[in-house]
Design a protein around this motif. Structure first.
Motif, mmCIF file in Angstrom:
data_model
loop_
_atom_site.group_PDB
_atom_site.id
_atom_site.type_symbol
_atom_site.label_atom_id
_atom_site.label_comp_id
_atom_site.label_asym_id
_atom_site.label_seq_id
_atom_site.Cartn_x
_atom_site.Cartn_y
_atom_site.Cartn_z
ATOM 1 N N ALA A 47 59.647 47.391 -7.014
ATOM 2 C CA ALA A 47 59.952 46.149 -6.296
ATOM 3 C C ALA A 47 58.720 45.645 -5.549
ATOM 4 N N ALA A 48 57.984 46.565 -4.934
ATOM 5 C CA ALA A 48 56.782 46.180 -4.192
ATOM 6 C C ALA A 48 55.707 45.632 -5.135
ATOM 7 N N LYS A 50 56.222 44.168 -8.030
ATOM 8 C CA LYS A 50 56.657 42.837 -8.504
ATOM 9 C C LYS A 50 56.324 41.771 -7.468
ATOM 10 N N GLU A 51 56.598 42.073 -6.236
ATOM 11 C CA GLU A 51 56.330 41.119 -5.170
ATOM 12 C C GLU A 51 54.825 40.881 -5.022
ATOM 13 N N LYS A 54 53.192 38.696 -8.177
ATOM 14 C CA LYS A 54 53.818 37.484 -8.719
ATOM 15 C C LYS A 54 52.897 36.255 -8.707
#
Length: 625
Positions: A47-48, A50-51, A54
């Motif tokens: 998740a980190a 991906k953030e 981006k």
């Protein structure tokens, strides 16, 4: 959802579309989302990442053609579980180990944007100290050949299109252009043997089912996998579920079955989740259901969640469980191929066996036979654990020696200790010694020395291991897991466990060793199913290769490894003792005495072996003698 795939032409078009999509992902970041890495926080890392990635496409400088897109994907198990959580970055081929969320910013700034290596996150060989940032150069991976695991860690298991891009469902498409007998003949010619333990020829099993002239037939994928420490099947189901489904479909077509079951224990929730999604997606694309790829072949797949009984890995017990009965074995014959699920001809293969099938159909029997040995072609996955530097999941060609697997792939024994033994084949496997290190890993070689490949559990033990306690540990497991149907297994394993417990408690007698051998032989010969027949293997092999240790326990009342509590004798090393008195102050029975700044003395008659003095001594002067 993508296009409906109702023909070979549509399948090829879907493959091309998926391939082009992946080609546009000029940077792929794969975060291991196997059970082990998920437990260590890999989903938070994903998740980190991906953030953090981006909005940075334009800032990437190390790719000549410019960065078209950055894909952050969760994958199945990479296998290198001791080093998790793992992050792999393509096209650099970099593998970072033991990554945390705190490392994400540095990974993005240093490796993603500049293409530079972060040395502290790269694998460091525990013996040589050499650093390996590139995955394929790490000895753990370098010496492997992957067929069953080829997509694990490479694709997103929840994305059917990624499987299509790597020739997914091309094998069933090819099989459907052939007769059933032709498909069976390819598997027979490949020499593929069951990877679940027995090593029975897969093609021959399929032939038996094909020859049965019954309208209703079934195929079953055995994903029960109850061996402690073994997770090969789980990793394949989690990391490449579509391959398992495709292998099952080919088995169904070849034998004339229209329904396949995947029996997976409920203790594997991630595998169940991904299999269910894969089945749902395949149905949505038209790859499961009626008239698959525009042919007359129709096939459905049903998940059966097992309750976690070890005996349900045995095929007749497994079928009883699917039928809603208590999972207990049935006498054979009749064999499942003749009279199986609900009395119908049934073919049962385990997960790894079926994961080999699509590659064999696509590449041919000769390709498969080029790997492995003449009687054991192909590769085998092992879960290597214990006192070895690199633990995890590996796949190597049949025919490698134990030494190559333990030292080249596994990195050798931890902490510069000496190798003592290896337990191979799970709780029903055998313990082998240093003299077997150059033995080749294949069905026949292991069988000749009383061991077996089994499900592929491989537990490495160093010099500090008590072999008698190892035998007791595995006997306790098999005794607990005995379903109790046949007397020899139910009572025999119980009696063996009682004797082993007496020996490690220091109450064994010489005649116990003879009793142990007699009971073990009877259980091996007379039990109803494979669980009982193989349960004595740890006892028989340890008695054969480590008899001196049994003798030391029952005659000398001594545990050579210093492990068995009842047989420990503590003493104080006068050269190490500084006379600080800490040991005597914690001794609950006053067994230690002496003068300050002079070596203390331990009275072995008074000592109750609680170990408090060992923990209290700052100089390691209290030792097992």
């Amino acid at each position: 959802m993508g296009l409906k795939i109702d023909s070979k032409k549509a399948l090829d078009a879907a493959k091309e579309k998926a391939r082009q999509r992946m080609e546009n992902e000029t940077i792929r970041i794969l975060i291991c989302a196997g059970t082990g890495c998920v437990a260590s926080g890999s989903l938070d890392i994903a998740a980190a990442l991906k953030e953090a990635t981006k909005d940075i496409k334009a800032e990437v400088t190390f790719i000549e053609d410019g960065c078209k897109s950055i894909a952050v994907k969760t994958s199945g198990c990479h296998g290198f579980c001791a080093m998790g959580p793992l992050v792999r970055i393509e096209p650099l081929g970099v593998l970072y180990t033991k990554v945390t969320v705190d490392d994400v910013e540095e990974i993005v700034e240093t490796t993603i944007k500049k293409g530079e290596i972060i040395e502290r996150l790269a694998y460091k060989h525990p013996v040589s100290g050499e650093i390996y940032p590139i995955e394929k150069e790490i000895p753990f991976y370098k010496n492997q050949t992957r067929i069953g695991l080829m997509n694990c860690g490479v694709i997103d298991p929840e994305d059917l299109e990624e499987y299509l891009a790597r020739d997914g469902y091309q094998a069933i498409a090819k099989a459907l252009t052939m007769s059933q007998q032709e498909v069976v003949d390819i598997i027979k010619a490949s020499g593929l043997r069951g990877r679940g333990g027995g090593g029975f020829p897969t093609g021959l099993k399929w032939q038996f089912a094909l020859d049965e002239e019954r309208e209703q037939k079934y195929v079953i994928c055995n994903g029960d996998e109850g061996d402690p420490g073994a997770f090969m099947d789980r990793s394949i189901m989690e990391g490449d579920p579509h391959k398992v489904i495709e292998g099952l479909m080919i088995a169904g077509y070849a034998t004339g079955a229209d329904t396949g079951y995947i029996y997976v224990r409920a203790e594997y929730p991630l595998a169940v989740k991904r299999l269910k999604k894969a089945i749902s997606d395949a149905q949505a694309y038209g790859l499961l259901g009626e008239n698959i790829l525009g042919t007359d072949f129709s096939f459905k797949v049903i998940i059966k969640e097992g309750a976690g009984a070890f005996v349900c890995g045995e095929e007749t017990a497994l079928m009883a469980s699917i039928e809603g009965e208590r999972g207990m074995p049935r006498p054979k014959p009749p064999f499942p191929a003749q009279r199986g699920l609900w009395g119908c001809p049934t073919t049962i293969n385990n997960v790894e066996t079926l994961a080999n099938v699509p590659n064999i159909i696509l590449k041919g029997a000769d390709w498969f036979r080029k790997l492995g040995t003449e009687n054991s072609p192909g590769t085998k996955t092992f879960a290597i654990t214990g006192d070895v530097a690199n633990t995890g999941l590996i796949e190597v060609p049949m025919g490698l020696t134990l030494r190559e697997v333990i030292y080249d792939v596994g990195g050798g024994i931890k902490d510069n200790k000496k190798f003592k033994a290896v337990q191979i084949g799970g709780p029903s496997g055998g313990c082998l010694t240093e003299e077997h290190l150059d033995l080749t890993l294949d069905f026949d070689s292991l069988s000749q020395v009383g061991a077996m490949i089994g499900s592929g559990g491989l537990v490495v033990m160093d010099e500090d291991t008590c072999i008698v306690e190892v035998a007791r540990f595995f006997m306790e497991f098999t005794q607990n897991e005995s379903c109790g149907k046949c007397v020899l297994c139910r009572e025999g394993t119980k009696r063996m466990l009682e004797i082993l417990q007496r020996i490690v408690d220091g109450k064994g007698e010489l005649k116990d060793i003879e009793k142990l051998e007699d009971i073990a032989s009877a259980v091996k010969d007379g039990s109803l199913c494979g669980l009982g027949k193989t349960a004595p293997n740890p006892v028989l092999t340890t008695l054969k290769y480590f008899r001196d240790e049994y003798i030391a326990h029952v005659v000398d009342k001594k545990c050579p490894a210093g492990i068995c509590e009842a047989l420990k004798v503590y003493g104080i090393n006068a050269d190490k003792c500084k006379g600080c008195s800490k040991c005597s102050r914690v001794c609950p029975v006053g067994a230690i005495s002496g003068e300050i700044k002079k070596p203390f003395i331990l009275d072995t008659e008074k000592c109750i072996k609680c170990g408090a003095c060992v923990e209290a001594c700052p100089f390691d002067a209290v030792e097992v003698v």
